[in-house]
Scaffold this active site. Sequence first.
Site, mmCIF file in Angstrom:
data_model
loop_
_atom_site.group_PDB
_atom_site.id
_atom_site.type_symbol
_atom_site.label_atom_id
_atom_site.label_comp_id
_atom_site.label_asym_id
_atom_site.label_seq_id
_atom_site.Cartn_x
_atom_site.Cartn_y
_atom_site.Cartn_z
ATOM 1 N N HIS A 178 0.799 -1.354 0.432
ATOM 2 C CA HIS A 178 -0.192 -0.194 -0.021
ATOM 3 C C HIS A 178 0.964 1.551 -0.229
ATOM 4 O O HIS A 178 0.012 2.489 -0.535
ATOM 5 C CB HIS A 178 -0.827 0.385 1.673
ATOM 6 N N ASP A 384 -11.519 -4.973 -17.537
ATOM 7 C CA ASP A 384 -11.135 -5.854 -19.028
ATOM 8 C C ASP A 384 -10.543 -6.016 -19.360
ATOM 9 O O ASP A 384 -9.724 -5.389 -20.140
ATOM 10 C CB ASP A 384 -12.614 -5.431 -19.783
#
Length: 446
Positions: A178, A384
Amino acid sequence: MAEIKSPKTSFKFNVTRQPAELIPPAGSTPYEVKELSDLDNAPQLRFLVVTVLAYKNHYGNNINKHCLHGTVHPAKVFKEAIAKALVSYYPFAGRVRAATGGRLVVECNGEGVLFIEADANVTLDEFGGDQFIYDPICMTDLLHVVPGSDRILHTPLLLIQVTRLKCGGFIFALRLNHTMADATGVVQFFNAVAEFARGAESPSITPVWERNLLTAQPLLEINFDKNIEMHEIICRETVTRSLDMVSKYFYFGSTQIAAIRSSLPQSTRSFTRFDLVVAHLWRSRSIALYSDRNDVVQLKYPINIRSIVNPPLPKGYYGNAVKVLIAETTVGELFDKPLQYALELITSPKSKHNIKSSLLSNVNNLDNMFLISDTTKLGFDRLDFGWGQCASARHEGIYQGRNFVSFLAPFKHLNETGVLAPIHLPRPAMEKFVKIVTQFNTLSNL
């Protein structure tokens, strides 16, 4: 509120993994040392975030008409696309080091990110299909923890496993350090990966480093020691770990949101869906978890500050750019007062906090804190890679082995898309929580 149960949580399946490998950039990248921002350096961001995306691919049955890759193993597509994306996002291929005064920097050395190719003898339907929910027990199968890789310093910043399922679908799991990026930043990176996977020659968004925009005092000289270990700079967890933690998932759709709103006075119906869900969860969780009415409890939730700071951060900035808002009260106040009280606590900090003082406050003591993050609009579910949008997206925050953050995620249920909220509690508290969260605010019949 409706509890969504993990399908067949006890079923077993076998995973065959190839040895973990490093994926370096596909082209030449500069060697340099880049300083992380003040926000990136917040000790409370030194944890790992896991995201799991499930994809359909019934190519052989011509069910998934969006598939661009035929029957090729998805791991091959990902490896090539990630390598191409790392040319522009080359800091991700480097390693975080501790520099002068313990500040974090990135050594951009092009070593690469960790990647695992895997196959499993299980179908996506066995995980729930469009309602994919994995049991935490399955996590080590879907994302193998390579020994020594689960540190903040000196290790790959991304760990990725692509597991092909016997139905032709696959599960894409990643773990992020992170300190390098927030959720918006990592979505931006994997949007670039998705574009390359679909045949693009370059990413549509040019990545912007410029961590100096959120740095008050840049380092005059950067010196780092590769021998410094993570535990010398990472926050210590002081919470007593429970050996019997339970994870459950709770769904909030239009029916549940309407039920919560109906419990409020007519003059206070303008709260957002996020406000309503979080207030209801925080109130129920606090009452279930704490027995002392005088216990002080906190709710923390991040907001994106890219467009709020002055001047706004440039498009393409992929570092940590979040401000954490804090609501605080006692268990007794939450118990005695109606839900509107919790709602007002949650919404009032939005106008009172100073954006400049947006570093996370101390999380050394996680006992009294409920950290919740909204991922419903970030776009993980729209990534996608050539197989269409994913069937489902899940997230976990892992701090020294403990899941301590609840990520709200979009979830399809009964022909609508609502919000799925994972809750992690010790078993006795979870039993109380389920009773409370389904009783308050006319939700007992849901």
